[in-house]
Design a protein around this motif. Sequence first.
Motif, PDB file in Angstrom:
ATOM      1  N   ARG A 286       0.780  -1.251  -0.558  1.00 29.44           N
ATOM      2  CA  ARG A 286       0.067   0.049   0.031  1.00 29.44           C
ATOM      3  C   ARG A 286       0.597   1.249   0.256  1.00 29.44           C
ATOM      4  N   LEU A 287       1.836   1.175   0.696  1.00 29.38           N
ATOM      5  CA  LEU A 287       2.290   2.461   0.979  1.00 29.38           C
ATOM      6  C   LEU A 287       3.512   2.558  -0.518  1.00 29.38           C
ATOM      7  N   ARG A 288       4.119   1.825  -1.242  1.00 26.72           N
ATOM      8  CA  ARG A 288       5.097   1.660  -2.434  1.00 26.72           C
ATOM      9  C   ARG A 288       3.890   2.411  -3.589  1.00 26.72           C
ATOM     10  N   ALA A 289       2.628   1.640  -3.826  1.00 28.54           N
ATOM     11  CA  ALA A 289       1.766   1.923  -4.859  1.00 28.54           C
ATOM     12  C   ALA A 289       1.197   3.639  -3.749  1.00 28.54           C
ATOM     13  N   GLY A 290       0.494   4.028  -2.868  1.00 29.66           N
ATOM     14  CA  GLY A 290       0.309   5.182  -3.003  1.00 29.66           C
ATOM     15  C   GLY A 290       1.762   6.427  -2.786  1.00 29.66           C
ATOM     16  N   LEU A 291       2.422   5.962  -2.775  1.00 31.26           N
ATOM     17  CA  LEU A 291       4.161   6.576  -3.083  1.00 31.26           C
ATOM     18  C   LEU A 291       4.080   6.720  -5.055  1.00 31.26           C
ATOM     19  N   GLY A 292       4.048   5.558  -5.570  1.00 31.43           N
ATOM     20  CA  GLY A 292       3.896   5.733  -7.500  1.00 31.43           C
ATOM     21  C   GLY A 292       2.759   6.693  -7.299  1.00 31.43           C
ATOM     22  N   ALA A 293       1.786   6.250  -6.443  1.00 34.74           N
ATOM     23  CA  ALA A 293       0.424   7.376  -7.332  1.00 34.74           C
ATOM     24  C   ALA A 293       0.270   9.530  -7.208  1.00 34.74           C
ATOM     25  N   SER A 294       1.383   9.370  -5.892  1.00 33.82           N
ATOM     26  CA  SER A 294       2.029  10.662  -6.028  1.00 33.82           C
ATOM     27  C   SER A 294       2.727  11.067  -7.019  1.00 33.82           C
ATOM     28  N   ILE A 295       3.745  10.292  -7.413  1.00 39.64           N
ATOM     29  CA  ILE A 295       4.829  10.474  -8.421  1.00 39.64           C
ATOM     30  C   ILE A 295       4.029  11.665  -9.448  1.00 39.64           C
ATOM     31  N   ALA A 296       3.376   9.868  -9.588  1.00 44.42           N
ATOM     32  CA  ALA A 296       2.593  10.189 -11.062  1.00 44.42           C
ATOM     33  C   ALA A 296       1.325  11.598 -10.791  1.00 44.42           C
ATOM     34  N   ARG A 297       0.961  11.987 -10.260  1.00 45.20           N
ATOM     35  CA  ARG A 297      -0.015  12.810  -9.772  1.00 45.20           C
ATOM     36  C   ARG A 297       0.921  14.416 -10.089  1.00 45.20           C
ATOM     37  N   TYR A 298       1.932  14.186  -9.767  1.00 44.47           N
ATOM     38  CA  TYR A 298       2.802  15.456  -9.652  1.00 44.47           C
ATOM     39  C   TYR A 298       3.996  15.349 -11.260  1.00 44.47           C
ATOM     40  N   ASP A 299       3.390  14.058 -11.472  1.00 42.52           N
ATOM     41  CA  ASP A 299       4.610  14.024 -12.574  1.00 42.52           C
ATOM     42  C   ASP A 299       5.574  14.408 -11.987  1.00 42.52           C
ATOM     43  N   ALA A 300       6.256  13.406 -11.104  1.00 44.68           N
ATOM     44  CA  ALA A 300       7.674  14.062 -10.183  1.00 44.68           C
ATOM     45  C   ALA A 300       8.549  13.324 -10.766  1.00 44.68           C
ATOM     46  N   PRO A 301      10.081  13.829 -10.658  1.00 44.07           N
ATOM     47  CA  PRO A 301      11.308  13.076 -11.385  1.00 44.07           C
ATOM     48  C   PRO A 301      11.397  12.121 -10.176  1.00 44.07           C
ATOM     49  N   PHE A 302      10.700  11.349  -9.828  1.00 45.54           N
ATOM     50  CA  PHE A 302      10.730  10.308  -8.321  1.00 45.54           C
ATOM     51  C   PHE A 302      10.774   8.665  -8.583  1.00 45.54           C
ATOM     52  N   SER A 303      11.156   7.587  -8.655  1.00 49.32           N
ATOM     53  CA  SER A 303      10.371   6.461  -8.569  1.00 49.32           C
ATOM     54  C   SER A 303      10.540   5.591  -7.218  1.00 49.32           C
ATOM     55  N   VAL A 304      10.582   4.764  -7.278  1.00 45.86           N
ATOM     56  CA  VAL A 304      10.460   3.860  -5.832  1.00 45.86           C
ATOM     57  C   VAL A 304      10.872   1.818  -6.399  1.00 45.86           C
TER      58      VAL A 304
ATOM     59  N   ASP B 200       3.870  13.678  -0.559  1.00 50.34           N
ATOM     60  CA  ASP B 200       2.933  14.540  -1.161  1.00 50.34           C
ATOM     61  C   ASP B 200       2.439  15.686  -0.652  1.00 50.34           C
ATOM     62  N   ALA B 201       3.193  16.687   0.137  1.00 51.95           N
ATOM     63  CA  ALA B 201       3.545  17.427   0.509  1.00 51.95           C
ATOM     64  C   ALA B 201       4.841  18.166   0.005  1.00 51.95           C
ATOM     65  N   PHE B 202       5.829  16.936  -0.178  1.00 50.64           N
ATOM     66  CA  PHE B 202       6.907  17.495  -0.091  1.00 50.64           C
ATOM     67  C   PHE B 202       6.988  17.591  -1.829  1.00 50.64           C
ATOM     68  N   LEU B 203       6.281  16.454  -3.082  1.00 48.84           N
ATOM     69  CA  LEU B 203       6.402  17.209  -4.035  1.00 48.84           C
ATOM     70  C   LEU B 203       5.211  18.317  -4.130  1.00 48.84           C
ATOM     71  N   ASP B 204       3.984  19.014  -3.756  1.00 42.82           N
ATOM     72  CA  ASP B 204       3.580  19.671  -3.680  1.00 42.82           C
ATOM     73  C   ASP B 204       4.838  20.847  -3.378  1.00 42.82           C
ATOM     74  N   ALA B 205       5.605  21.354  -2.438  1.00 44.33           N
ATOM     75  CA  ALA B 205       6.209  21.885  -2.347  1.00 44.33           C
ATOM     76  C   ALA B 205       6.948  22.202  -3.434  1.00 44.33           C
ATOM     77  N   GLU B 206       8.194  20.925  -4.081  1.00 37.35           N
ATOM     78  CA  GLU B 206       8.445  21.035  -4.984  1.00 37.35           C
ATOM     79  C   GLU B 206       7.962  22.003  -6.050  1.00 37.35           C
ATOM     80  N   ASN B 207       7.100  21.105  -6.463  1.00 32.79           N
ATOM     81  CA  ASN B 207       6.324  21.539  -7.732  1.00 32.79           C
ATOM     82  C   ASN B 207       6.126  23.397  -7.854  1.00 32.79           C
ATOM     83  N   GLN B 208       5.805  24.197  -6.657  1.00 32.01           N
ATOM     84  CA  GLN B 208       5.480  24.952  -6.281  1.00 32.01           C
ATOM     85  C   GLN B 208       6.425  26.242  -6.550  1.00 32.01           C
ATOM     86  N   SER B 209       7.722  25.325  -5.700  1.00 31.00           N
ATOM     87  CA  SER B 209       9.342  25.954  -6.334  1.00 31.00           C
ATOM     88  C   SER B 209       9.404  25.877  -7.449  1.00 31.00           C
ATOM     89  N   GLY B 210       9.138  25.108  -8.339  1.00 28.64           N
ATOM     90  CA  GLY B 210       9.445  24.768  -9.169  1.00 28.64           C
ATOM     91  C   GLY B 210       8.581  25.991 -10.202  1.00 28.64           C
TER      92      GLY B 210
END
Length: 453
Positions: free
Chosen positions: A349-367, A438-448
Motif C-alpha cells: 500500500r505504501l509503495r503504491a501510494g508513493l507511486g500514485a503521488s509521483i504520477a499525480r505530480y509527474d515528479a522525477p522520482f521512482s520507488v 505528497d506535501a514534499f512533491l507539492d512544495a517542490e512543484n510550487q518552487s519550480g
Amino acid sequence: MLVQATHKLRHAPARNKSKHLFHRGKAVFPDGTTRATVDKEPFPIYAQRGEGAYLFDVDGNRFLDVNNNFTTLIHGHGFAPVSEAVVDLLRTGTCFANPTEHEIALAELLTARIPAMERVRFVNSGTEAVMFAIKAARAYTGRPGIARIEGAYHGAYDWAEAGQGISPGEAGWEPAPVATPTYRGTPPSVAEEVHLLRFNDVEGLERSLSAVSDRVACILIDPMPSRAGLIHPEPAFIEALSAAARKYGILILADEVLNLRQGYAGASARYGLKPDLITAGKIIGGGFPIGAIGGREEVMRVFGTEGAKPVLPQGGTFSANPVSMVAGRAAMEAMTQGAFDRLEEMGDRLRAGLGASIARYDAPFSVTGAASLFRIHPKRVAPIEFRDAYMNGAEVSLARRMSHHFLDRGILLPFAAAACLSTAMVDADIDFILSAFDAFLDAENQSGRESAQ
C-alpha cells in the motif's frame, strides 16, 4: 487530509541538546560519532528512547521511525516479548565460555524456516557473518577469489567491500566494473581476487565468470541489493547466475543480513535462488548484536573437525551469547507467516501510494523495494542496477531536500538507503508517510513554478 490528529505537522523541531551532544562527541570520537552511517546533516539526532514505531530524541521530539536501526528492528522499539525475555535472563548471567540451550533453540527455529540453512554458526555481526561465509567458501573449494555485485554492501571485510563505492569517471567504472580497494593502504592483492558483476546483467555474467572461474570460490550476492538501490532481481539473472555457478563449481553465497525480512523463509526462497551458503543478522537478534552463517550441511562441515583441528576455525568471545539468542528467538517467534503477510500488505500500500503521488505530480522520482522495504529514488525510471541508482549532484540535492522535509514533519527517513516498516506500525502511520511525501512533491512543484516565473 491523510494525517490524523496524532501526526501534527511541524517544521524544524528544536534540537539544541543533540547539537550539544555532538559537540561533546567531537572531543572524543574522530568523526563525532562511532558509525560512518550516522547522518550528520548538520548534526546527528541523539536518541533518548524508543516506543513502538516511534523514536524520541533528547530534545523531546517524536519521530516515526522508518530507519529502525537500518532495518534491524522489525518489531519497532521496546517490543515486550523481547524485553521480558532479556530481563529474565539478565538475572542468571549474560555470557559464558560454555554453550547454552538458548543457541540450540534459535538455531532450530532458523533451520526449520530457511531452506538454505541446513546447519548454522552464530557470530556477532553481519560483517562477521559475511567474512566467515567467504572463508567457508574458500575452505570448501580451495579457491582464493570471490565474485560480487557492483555497488552492493556486504560489511567491512576487505574482500567483501572491494569495489562497492566506485563512482562514474573513477578507475574501475568503465567499460566494465573492476574492483578497487575501498580505503587507502589496502593490499593490492585484495582487489586482484575480487571480480565484479553487474546486477541483472545476464549477458555479461557468463563473460565475466568464464575468465576467472578457476579462481573464484563463491558469488556473493544480496538478492535485492540495498545499498546499490534496493533493486528487484530479474528472474533471468537469477537463473543465469545459478547455471553459471553450477557450470564452474562456484558456490552461491546469499547475503540476507538485511533482506531476510522479506518473508518467512527469507529473500532467496522468494526469488528462486538456491544458495550454498547464506548469511543472516539484524532481525534475528531482536535488537541485539548477532550474525549467522548457514548453508548446506556438506559445505558447513568446514567448521567441524577433521581429527583434532577444524578446517576453518571460528570462535568469538560473544558468539551465541545468551542475550542475543533469547532476544532473537522471541523476536523471530513473533514473526509468524501472518505477521510477514501484514507487513507486506502495508508495504504494498505504501509503495503504491508513493507511486500514485509521483504520477499525480509527474515528479522525477521512482520507488523500489518489496515486502516491508522501500526506497524513494530521485529518478524518473526505477533503477535495475547500481549504475542506474547512482545519484548525480542535482539528484543528491533533491534527495537531501526530501530527507530534511520528512525530518521536519516528524519522520526518520534514511538518506540514500533502504527504509522499512515494523510490526508496531498501523495504517495511520502509512497515511502519515504518504501525506508527508505528497506535501514534499507539492512544495517542490510550487518552487519550480515560482522559479520559472
